[in-house]
Scaffold this motif. Structure first.
Motif, mmCIF file in Angstrom:
data_model
loop_
_atom_site.group_PDB
_atom_site.id
_atom_site.type_symbol
_atom_site.label_atom_id
_atom_site.label_comp_id
_atom_site.label_asym_id
_atom_site.label_seq_id
_atom_site.Cartn_x
_atom_site.Cartn_y
_atom_site.Cartn_z
ATOM 1 N N LYS A 275 -15.481 5.263 -8.000
ATOM 2 C CA LYS A 275 -15.592 5.239 -6.534
ATOM 3 C C LYS A 275 -15.379 3.822 -6.006
ATOM 4 N N TYR A 276 -15.907 2.831 -6.724
ATOM 5 C CA TYR A 276 -15.667 1.448 -6.333
ATOM 6 C C TYR A 276 -14.169 1.128 -6.398
ATOM 7 N N ILE A 277 -13.523 1.550 -7.489
ATOM 8 C CA ILE A 277 -12.085 1.302 -7.650
ATOM 9 C C ILE A 277 -11.311 1.946 -6.509
ATOM 10 N N ARG A 278 -11.692 3.163 -6.166
ATOM 11 C CA ARG A 278 -11.025 3.855 -5.050
ATOM 12 C C ARG A 278 -11.178 3.055 -3.755
ATOM 13 N N ASP A 279 -12.366 2.526 -3.508
ATOM 14 C CA ASP A 279 -12.597 1.758 -2.280
ATOM 15 C C ASP A 279 -11.841 0.427 -2.305
ATOM 16 N N TRP A 280 -11.838 -0.259 -3.464
ATOM 17 C CA TRP A 280 -11.083 -1.514 -3.564
ATOM 18 C C TRP A 280 -9.595 -1.265 -3.331
ATOM 19 N N ASN A 281 -9.111 -0.140 -3.813
ATOM 20 C CA ASN A 281 -7.686 0.160 -3.750
ATOM 21 C C ASN A 281 -7.195 0.389 -2.322
ATOM 22 N N THR A 282 -8.122 0.581 -1.396
ATOM 23 C CA THR A 282 -7.713 0.781 0.002
ATOM 24 C C THR A 282 -7.294 -0.526 0.671
ATOM 25 N N VAL A 289 -6.468 -5.886 -8.768
ATOM 26 C CA VAL A 289 -7.698 -5.841 -9.561
ATOM 27 C C VAL A 289 -8.117 -4.388 -9.783
ATOM 28 N N ALA A 290 -8.030 -3.576 -8.737
ATOM 29 C CA ALA A 290 -8.423 -2.163 -8.842
ATOM 30 C C ALA A 290 -7.603 -1.445 -9.905
ATOM 31 N N HIS A 291 -6.293 -1.686 -9.926
ATOM 32 C CA HIS A 291 -5.445 -0.999 -10.905
ATOM 33 C C HIS A 291 -5.674 -1.527 -12.321
ATOM 34 N N ASN A 292 -5.984 -2.800 -12.444
ATOM 35 C CA ASN A 292 -6.315 -3.331 -13.774
ATOM 36 C C ASN A 292 -7.585 -2.696 -14.324
ATOM 37 N N VAL A 293 -8.603 -2.585 -13.485
ATOM 38 C CA VAL A 293 -9.862 -1.969 -13.925
ATOM 39 C C VAL A 293 -9.641 -0.475 -14.201
ATOM 40 N N LEU A 294 -8.842 0.183 -13.358
ATOM 41 C CA LEU A 294 -8.532 1.596 -13.582
ATOM 42 C C LEU A 294 -7.827 1.779 -14.919
ATOM 43 N N ASN A 295 -6.920 0.856 -15.250
ATOM 44 C CA ASN A 295 -6.235 0.919 -16.542
ATOM 45 C C ASN A 295 -7.231 0.821 -17.691
ATOM 46 N N CYS A 296 -8.247 -0.044 -17.539
ATOM 47 C CA CYS A 296 -9.279 -0.171 -18.575
ATOM 48 C C CYS A 296 -10.079 1.121 -18.714
#
Length: 371
Positions: A275-282, A289-296
């Protein structure tokens, strides 16, 4: 010998004041007075804590105040439907009334004016009591709800939905340690006041949060991003977590360290992080950073684990929408670089032609000497 007064109200529109005498364990009743109190059924009756007054509530939408010997003092009018419940404050000169119009009113016993009106029940209020030395009210209604109110702010601070039918009666122990509610669902609930325990828990949680926050700062300053990530997730601090991930990505082999931390998370923590990644990605500047963490996250867990994450479909929908937007923006930038390449190539050819022309047209040194 002991003597008492008992007051009763009835559907026959009257109030009776009784003398009760206890003599050698023998009870005797006698009627002292009979008063026609209302124009319709009497629904409720309450005696003041000092035994000097009593009040009656009726289907005729009014509350009437009487002296204990039966003298009429005043009428309280303002409800739009029948008044079903009344209660005297144990501290102030005030009385509360609950009505079929869904409201609770507090009235002054000094000038008999309406001081406050509480709205929140969706149906008739059937029971009302004062709590916490007159600072709170508790009410039960036909909607099956029990509500706790703060008198000063008119605010409902809690609603208890446990009964399946009308809550007819609420009774409070003298020390207010327990409350009992009775309903048409044939169930009696006994409630315990846990305010002090809850405040203790909140205080301890706040102290632990402060300690964790200090520990988090220490880990960040020491460059221990693995432990910093764990604590930031525990404290539910998305912005701090974003800053930690941003700093960690600048360190060599950061992806492997982040994967080792993320792979230890349970399902609830994975959902929180996604959910944090989704919010950062907006936000465009945080999307990398969001996509790097999502990749992890994707490298840490397989589909069999991620499918168990609560609301995973909603989270992915939000991620895809903004990811498409970011990739479209990057594609436009790449397309614009082609134009730049073409312009640079044309400028190179033009520069070559100009240079060649200058070589052909420039006079030799001998010609310059003659001139």
């Amino acid at each position: 010998n002991k003597s008492f007064k008992v007051v009763s109200g009835s559907r026959d529109l009257t109030v009776k004041i009784w003398n009760l005498t206890i003599n050698d364990s023998k009870l005797t009743f006698s009627v002292e007075a009979t008063i026609k109190a209302h124009d319709k059924d009497i629904n409720a009756l309450a005696i003041a804590p000092n035994d000097a007054l009593f009040a009656t509530a009726s289907q005729d939408k009014t509350v009437k105040i009487w002296s204990i010997d039966g003298k009429f003092l005043n009428v309280l009018s303002g409800h739009r439907r029948a008044v079903n419940a009344i209660a005297f404050s144990t501290v102030d000169k005030a009385i509360a009334s609950g009505s079929g119009d869904g409201t609770i009113k507090i009235w002054s016993l000094r000038d008999y004016s309406c001081l406050k009106t509480f709205e929140g029940h969706t149906n008739s209020v059937l029971s009302v009591k004062f709590l916490s030395k007159g600072m709170q009210l508790i009410s039960g209604g036909s909607d099956g709800l029990i509500k706790l109110w703060v008198v000063k702010t008119n605010e409902c601070i809690n609603t208890f939905d446990v009964h399946q039918d009308k809550v007819w009666m609420i009774a409070i122990r003298s020390d207010e340690a327990e409350i009992v509610s009775g309903s048409s669902d044939s169930v009696i609930h006994v409630w315990k006041d846990v305010t002090e325990e809850e405040q203790t828990k909140l205080r301890k949680a706040k102290e632990e949060s402060v300690l964790l926050a200090q520990t988090l700062d220490n880990y960040v300053h020491a460059g221990d991003f693995s432990n910093a990530i764990r604590i930031a997730l525990t404290l539910s601090q998305p912005f701090n977590l974003l800053q930690i991930f941003s700093a960690a990505l600048s360190v060599p082999d950061s992806n492997q360290k982040m994967i080792s931390v993320i792979s230890e998370l349970d399902i609830d923590s994975i959902a929180k992080l996604l959910k944090y990644i989704r919010d950062w990605n907006t936000i465009a500047k945080y999307s990398i950073v969001a996509h790097n963490v999502l990749n992890c996250v994707m490298n840490s867990f397989g589909p069999d684990v991620l499918i168990k994450v609560p609301e995973i479909a909603v989270i992915l929908e939000g991620l895809l929408a903004y990811s498409d937007k970011h990739f479209s923006r990057l594609n436009r930038l790449v397309s614009q670089t082609y134009l730049l390449d073409y312009a640079l190539a044309q400028m190179t050819d033009l520069t070559t032609e100009i240079w060649n022309c200058l070589l052909y047209t420039s006079p030799s040194p001998r010609d310059r000497q003659k001139s």
